[in-house]
Design a protein around this motif. Structure first.
Motif, short mmCIF file in Angstrom:
data_model
loop_
_atom_site.label_atom_id
_atom_site.label_comp_id
_atom_site.label_asym_id
_atom_site.label_seq_id
_atom_site.Cartn_x
_atom_site.Cartn_y
_atom_site.Cartn_z
N UNK A 1 0.84 -1.21 0.00
CA UNK A 1 0.00 0.00 0.00
C UNK A 1 0.87 1.26 0.00
N UNK A 2 1.89 1.27 0.89
CA UNK A 2 2.78 2.43 0.98
C UNK A 2 3.59 2.61 -0.29
N UNK A 3 4.12 1.51 -0.81
CA UNK A 3 4.96 1.57 -2.00
C UNK A 3 4.17 2.05 -3.22
N UNK A 4 2.93 1.57 -3.33
CA UNK A 4 2.08 1.95 -4.46
C UNK A 4 1.69 3.42 -4.37
N UNK A 5 1.38 3.88 -3.16
CA UNK A 5 1.02 5.29 -2.96
C UNK A 5 2.18 6.21 -3.31
N UNK A 6 3.38 5.84 -2.85
CA UNK A 6 4.55 6.66 -3.15
C UNK A 6 4.84 6.67 -4.65
N UNK A 7 4.66 5.53 -5.29
CA UNK A 7 4.91 5.45 -6.73
C UNK A 7 3.95 6.34 -7.51
N UNK A 8 2.66 6.29 -7.13
CA UNK A 8 1.66 7.09 -7.85
C UNK A 8 1.90 8.58 -7.65
N UNK A 9 2.32 8.99 -6.44
CA UNK A 9 2.63 10.40 -6.21
C UNK A 9 3.81 10.84 -7.07
N UNK A 10 4.84 10.02 -7.08
CA UNK A 10 6.03 10.34 -7.87
C UNK A 10 5.71 10.38 -9.36
N UNK A 11 4.88 9.44 -9.78
CA UNK A 11 4.54 9.35 -11.19
C UNK A 11 3.69 10.54 -11.64
N UNK A 12 2.76 10.96 -10.78
CA UNK A 12 1.89 12.08 -11.14
C UNK A 12 2.69 13.38 -11.24
N UNK A 13 3.66 13.56 -10.36
CA UNK A 13 4.52 14.74 -10.43
C UNK A 13 5.36 14.74 -11.71
N UNK A 14 5.86 13.56 -12.06
CA UNK A 14 6.67 13.45 -13.27
C UNK A 14 5.88 13.79 -14.52
N UNK A 15 4.59 13.37 -14.56
CA UNK A 15 3.75 13.63 -15.72
C UNK A 15 3.49 15.12 -15.88
N UNK A 16 3.22 15.82 -14.76
CA UNK A 16 2.97 17.26 -14.82
C UNK A 16 4.20 18.00 -15.31
N UNK A 17 5.35 17.59 -14.82
CA UNK A 17 6.58 18.25 -15.21
C UNK A 17 6.86 18.05 -16.69
N UNK A 18 6.61 16.85 -17.19
CA UNK A 18 6.84 16.57 -18.60
C UNK A 18 5.92 17.39 -19.49
N UNK A 19 4.67 17.57 -19.07
CA UNK A 19 3.71 18.33 -19.87
C UNK A 19 4.09 19.81 -19.93
N UNK A 20 4.64 20.33 -18.85
CA UNK A 20 4.99 21.74 -18.80
C UNK A 20 6.27 22.06 -19.55
N UNK A 21 7.21 21.14 -19.55
CA UNK A 21 8.55 21.47 -20.05
C UNK A 21 8.96 20.74 -21.33
N UNK A 22 8.22 19.71 -21.76
CA UNK A 22 8.63 18.91 -22.91
C UNK A 22 7.53 18.84 -23.95
N UNK A 23 7.90 18.68 -25.18
CA UNK A 23 6.92 18.43 -26.24
C UNK A 23 6.50 16.98 -26.14
N UNK A 24 5.41 16.61 -26.83
CA UNK A 24 4.92 15.24 -26.77
C UNK A 24 5.94 14.25 -27.30
N UNK A 25 6.57 14.57 -28.41
CA UNK A 25 7.55 13.63 -28.99
C UNK A 25 8.77 13.52 -28.10
#
Length: 347
Positions: free
Chosen positions: A79-103
């Motif tokens: 439960x803890x590992x999955x929660x931490x992974x999802x938080x980390x993953x969601x932050x990474x997605x936001x950062x990619x959308x703001x700073x990188x093109x889709x390709x």
């Protein structure tokens, strides 16, 4: 309920890492050996995606996982590992959308996945559990002697110990008498009696004999003498090659395993099978911790004496066991041991 069952099946496929179909997984009865620590980020990503696609939460599958034998501790880890992974993953997605093109994001994500796979393999190899380390990492295990028990009759007296001497009956006498630095006890009207280096049993007889010479009722049996150890001295031992090497002051009732636990066990490259107890500049005993771990044999867990040295040399050879065994990890092998011995260690 059907969707939750499908999610649970995926959990079991990832956690157990068996190449079997879902029907076989459902038939498994014992999942008590599941180790969530071995899950990679890719495994967590699959679990998270499956939960979202079925609108199920991690808490909803808990009862079914526990009913299949998965321990509460391992499920809590998941439960803890999955929660931490999802938080980390969601932050990474936001950062990619703001700073990188889709390709650019796709190329970067692909590169991250490739690097993640390589790093995960290295991490798993480095962090593989060394068999025996759990004995010293567990804070509830310390092998401390129980000071409330009766003193062993073979206990050897020394300076710093304190004896409770009582005469009761027609004549009475009661006193707590320390063993002096000269190794003697001083009893009123009786004098000094040397007891250092003697067992508590032998010292008791010697003191009773000396008291009987002064107390006539003790000689006639009208009075009795009672002698016990009221305070136990501390001794100093030195540990070399442990995680926390150094000099330790411990109870004189302490044993080798107690001292090893205080030092955190063998160091990173320390041996678990050829630990030396050095007494009077000679190897008094070789300690093999595997005897205790595999057979419960504590014959090597001998009592310590003043100025003993516990030396932990570097290991000679280790073998890593992975796959479908009950106890995967790194095992130390002695010269002459066979593959069958290794399988016995890995259960």
């Amino acid at each position: 309920m059907k969707n939750i069952t499908h999610v649970l099946i995926l959990f079991f496929v990832l956690l157990v890492s068996f190449n079997v179909n879902a029907q076989d997984i459902l038939k498994l009865k014992d999942l008590s050996t599941i180790k969530v620590d071995y899950l990679s980020d890719d495994d967590l990503a699959k679990i998270s995606a499956q939960l979202k696609s079925n609108n199920a939460s991690i808490d909803q599958v808990e009862p079914m996982a526990l009913s299949k034998g998965m321990s509460q501790i391992e499920f809590n880890k998941l439960r803890v590992k999955l929660t931490e992974f999802e938080k980390k993953n969601s932050k990474g997605e936001v950062k990619d959308k703001d700073n990188k093109s889709k390709s650019g994001s796709k190329d970067l994500e692909f590169g991250r996945k490739q690097e993640k796979i390589k790093n995960e393999k290295v991490k798993d190899s480095v962090n593989a559990l060394i068999f025996g380390s759990e004995l010293f990492d567990n804070p509830t295990l310390n092998f401390e002697p129980d000071l409330k028990l009766a003193t062993p009759m073979n206990y050897i007296l020394g300076p710093g110990d304190e004896l409770q001497v009582s005469v009761y009956g027609v004549q009475e006498y009661n006193a707590s008498i320390p063993v002096s630095v000269e190794g003697k006890v001083t009893i009123d009207y009786v004098g000094q009696i040397a007891v250092s280096g003697m067992s508590i049993e032998a010292a008791t007889q010697k003191i009773k004999t000396a008291i009987a010479k002064v107390y006539s009722t003790v000689r006639s049996g009208q009075s009795q003498v009672s002698i016990s150890l009221s305070q136990i001295r501390t001794i100093k031992v030195t540990i070399v090659g442990g995680k926390q090497p150094g000099n330790y002051s411990i109870s004189s009732l302490a044993t080798v395993y107690n001292a090893l636990h205080l030092a955190g066990g063998p160091g990173k490259n320390g041996s678990y099978r050829n630990i030396e107890l050095i007494r009077n500049n000679k190897v008094y005993k070789n300690i093999d911790i595997y005897k205790f771990l595999v057979k419960g044999d504590q014959s090597d867990n001998v009592s310590l004496k003043e100025n003993d040295v516990i030396r932990i040399p570097a290991y000679s050879q280790r073998v890593t066991v992975e796959g479908e065994v009950k106890r995967p990890g790194i095992f130390e092998m002695k010269k002459g041991e066979k593959f069958s011995d290794l399988l016995n260690f890995a259960s």
